[in-house]
Design an enzyme around this catalytic site. Sequence first.
Site, PDB file in Angstrom:
ATOM      1  N   ASP A   1      24.275   7.101  -0.455  1.00 59.88           N
ATOM      2  CA  ASP A   1      23.714   8.148  -1.025  1.00 59.88           C
ATOM      3  C   ASP A   1      21.984   8.433  -0.349  1.00 59.88           C
ATOM      4  O   ASP A   1      21.687   9.370   0.307  1.00 59.88           O
ATOM      5  CB  ASP A   1      23.233   7.569  -2.676  1.00 59.88           C
ATOM      6  CG  ASP A   1      24.821   8.522  -3.271  1.00 59.88           C
ATOM      7  OD1 ASP A   1      25.939   8.973  -2.667  1.00 59.88           O
ATOM      8  OD2 ASP A   1      24.659   7.503  -4.247  1.00 59.88           O
TER       9      ASP A   1
ATOM     10  N   HIS B   1       8.158  -9.358   8.541  1.00 61.22           N
ATOM     11  CA  HIS B   1       6.812  -8.604   8.156  1.00 61.22           C
ATOM     12  C   HIS B   1       7.573  -8.510   6.690  1.00 61.22           C
ATOM     13  O   HIS B   1       6.314  -8.794   5.731  1.00 61.22           O
ATOM     14  CB  HIS B   1       6.606  -7.583   9.024  1.00 61.22           C
ATOM     15  CG  HIS B   1       5.523  -7.432   8.081  1.00 61.22           C
ATOM     16  ND1 HIS B   1       5.062  -6.408   9.121  1.00 61.22           N
ATOM     17  CD2 HIS B   1       4.861  -7.421   7.267  1.00 61.22           C
ATOM     18  CE1 HIS B   1       3.113  -5.880   8.752  1.00 61.22           C
ATOM     19  NE2 HIS B   1       3.255  -6.276   7.261  1.00 61.22           N
TER      20      HIS B   1
ATOM     21  N   SER C   1      -8.431  -1.857   1.413  1.00 60.90           N
ATOM     22  CA  SER C   1      -8.251  -2.666   1.593  1.00 60.90           C
ATOM     23  C   SER C   1      -8.477  -4.537   0.319  1.00 60.90           C
ATOM     24  O   SER C   1      -9.669  -4.399   0.258  1.00 60.90           O
ATOM     25  CB  SER C   1      -8.648  -3.647   2.742  1.00 60.90           C
ATOM     26  OG  SER C   1      -8.064  -4.963   3.266  1.00 60.90           O
ATOM     27  N   GLY C   2      -7.850  -4.914  -0.071  1.00 64.88           N
ATOM     28  CA  GLY C   2      -8.292  -5.993  -0.203  1.00 64.88           C
ATOM     29  C   GLY C   2      -8.392  -5.957  -2.095  1.00 64.88           C
ATOM     30  O   GLY C   2      -9.121  -7.178  -2.389  1.00 64.88           O
TER      31      GLY C   2
ATOM     32  N   ASP D   1      -3.260  -2.229   6.821  1.00 63.24           N
ATOM     33  CA  ASP D   1      -1.983  -1.362   7.199  1.00 63.24           C
ATOM     34  C   ASP D   1      -2.464   0.478   7.605  1.00 63.24           C
ATOM     35  O   ASP D   1      -1.630   0.819   8.543  1.00 63.24           O
ATOM     36  CB  ASP D   1      -0.432  -1.129   6.836  1.00 63.24           C
ATOM     37  CG  ASP D   1      -0.541  -3.107   6.262  1.00 63.24           C
ATOM     38  OD1 ASP D   1      -0.098  -3.792   6.820  1.00 63.24           O
ATOM     39  OD2 ASP D   1       0.246  -2.821   4.991  1.00 63.24           O
TER      40      ASP D   1
ATOM     41  N   SER E   1      -6.938  -0.147   4.115  1.00 58.90           N
ATOM     42  CA  SER E   1      -5.640  -0.946   4.269  1.00 58.90           C
ATOM     43  C   SER E   1      -5.795  -1.167   5.617  1.00 58.90           C
ATOM     44  O   SER E   1      -6.087  -0.830   6.278  1.00 58.90           O
ATOM     45  CB  SER E   1      -4.802  -0.623   3.493  1.00 58.90           C
ATOM     46  OG  SER E   1      -3.272  -1.312   3.921  1.00 58.90           O
TER      47      SER E   1
ATOM     48  N   HIS F   1       5.791  -5.456   0.620  1.00 60.86           N
ATOM     49  CA  HIS F   1       6.847  -7.136   1.283  1.00 60.86           C
ATOM     50  C   HIS F   1       7.581  -7.996  -0.590  1.00 60.86           C
ATOM     51  O   HIS F   1       7.862  -8.936  -0.852  1.00 60.86           O
ATOM     52  CB  HIS F   1       5.604  -8.552   0.742  1.00 60.86           C
ATOM     53  CG  HIS F   1       4.647  -7.957   2.171  1.00 60.86           C
ATOM     54  ND1 HIS F   1       4.676  -8.853   3.764  1.00 60.86           N
ATOM     55  CD2 HIS F   1       3.331  -7.958   1.752  1.00 60.86           C
ATOM     56  CE1 HIS F   1       3.970  -8.143   4.060  1.00 60.86           C
ATOM     57  NE2 HIS F   1       2.371  -7.485   3.039  1.00 60.86           N
TER      58      HIS F   1
ATOM     59  N   ASN G   1       0.908  -1.155  -0.099  1.00 55.59           N
ATOM     60  CA  ASN G   1      -0.143   0.154   0.039  1.00 55.59           C
ATOM     61  C   ASN G   1       1.008   2.051  -0.493  1.00 55.59           C
ATOM     62  O   ASN G   1       2.452   1.085   0.559  1.00 55.59           O
ATOM     63  CB  ASN G   1      -0.905  -0.119   1.036  1.00 55.59           C
ATOM     64  CG  ASN G   1      -0.588  -0.562   2.587  1.00 55.59           C
ATOM     65  OD1 ASN G   1       0.245   0.444   3.455  1.00 55.59           O
ATOM     66  ND2 ASN G   1      -0.425  -1.952   2.788  1.00 55.59           N
TER      67      ASN G   1
ATOM     68  N   TYR H   1      23.312  16.680  -5.382  1.00 53.97           N
ATOM     69  CA  TYR H   1      23.445  16.035  -6.127  1.00 53.97           C
ATOM     70  C   TYR H   1      21.459  16.587  -6.585  1.00 53.97           C
ATOM     71  O   TYR H   1      20.564  17.041  -6.102  1.00 53.97           O
ATOM     72  CB  TYR H   1      22.337  14.602  -6.021  1.00 53.97           C
ATOM     73  CG  TYR H   1      22.439  13.716  -6.581  1.00 53.97           C
ATOM     74  CD1 TYR H   1      23.341  12.847  -7.973  1.00 53.97           C
ATOM     75  CD2 TYR H   1      20.940  13.617  -7.159  1.00 53.97           C
ATOM     76  CE1 TYR H   1      22.996  12.593  -8.635  1.00 53.97           C
ATOM     77  CE2 TYR H   1      20.427  13.081  -7.733  1.00 53.97           C
ATOM     78  CZ  TYR H   1      21.734  11.890  -8.656  1.00 53.97           C
ATOM     79  OH  TYR H   1      20.895  10.979 -10.420  1.00 53.97           O
TER      80      TYR H   1
END
Length: 237
Positions: A136, A176, A61-62, A92, A90, A113, A45, A230
Amino acid sequence: MSTTTSPTAELAPAVRAAVEASRERVASLHRELTRYELVVWTAGNVSERVEGADLFVIKPSGVAYDDLTPGSMVVCDLDGNLVEGTRAPSSDTAAHAYVYRHMSHVGGVVHTHSTYATAWAARAEPVPCVLTMMADEFGGEIPVGPFALIGDDSIGKGIVDTLRTSRSPAVLMRNHGPFTIGKDARGAVKAAVMCEEVARTVHVARQLGEPLPIAQGDVDSLYDRYQNVYGQAPAGG
């Protein structure tokens, strides 16, 4: 975390515009997770803090990645309560909300994941800083956070407690997977992409022998240059 929707039609026009812009960005950035093969099925997510409000936008979610649209994104408050959307947020969401509540500089959070980063997380081993790219982007090793179960603030607390003492925008939550942060959702997605890249490269290097560490002074110099020099200077002036 409540899933009761309370319409946000009363939001000020500027905040309403910010919500819709975040919906667009978050929906688009989920395609980057599939593009770089950081997720499978409906896992993972992206979320983004809404500018000018105590709200954030996150994936429902899902829901399959091919079915994600700006309109399907959901809006939550910083306690993780759903305030706008037709789907549950979600699983999470509580972790994302905790990060936003406790790290005011964070504007985006990503969870994946991805294979190599998650493999390091499964071993509870930080990715050592043996590449200039790591110096960096991460300013040192990619740290490991504690084991925590989904469902309350435990994951979010582990993320915050770990990253508060690190320059890294990525943490490998034990058993996890990686969570990354950024000044906005795009920055957090970049960190997720780079986290997987260096996790893979260092893994390959270890198959050939022990990778050589970079001296701390050189890590600091590389990090300062990349973060502050940079890239392109701002236009004008």
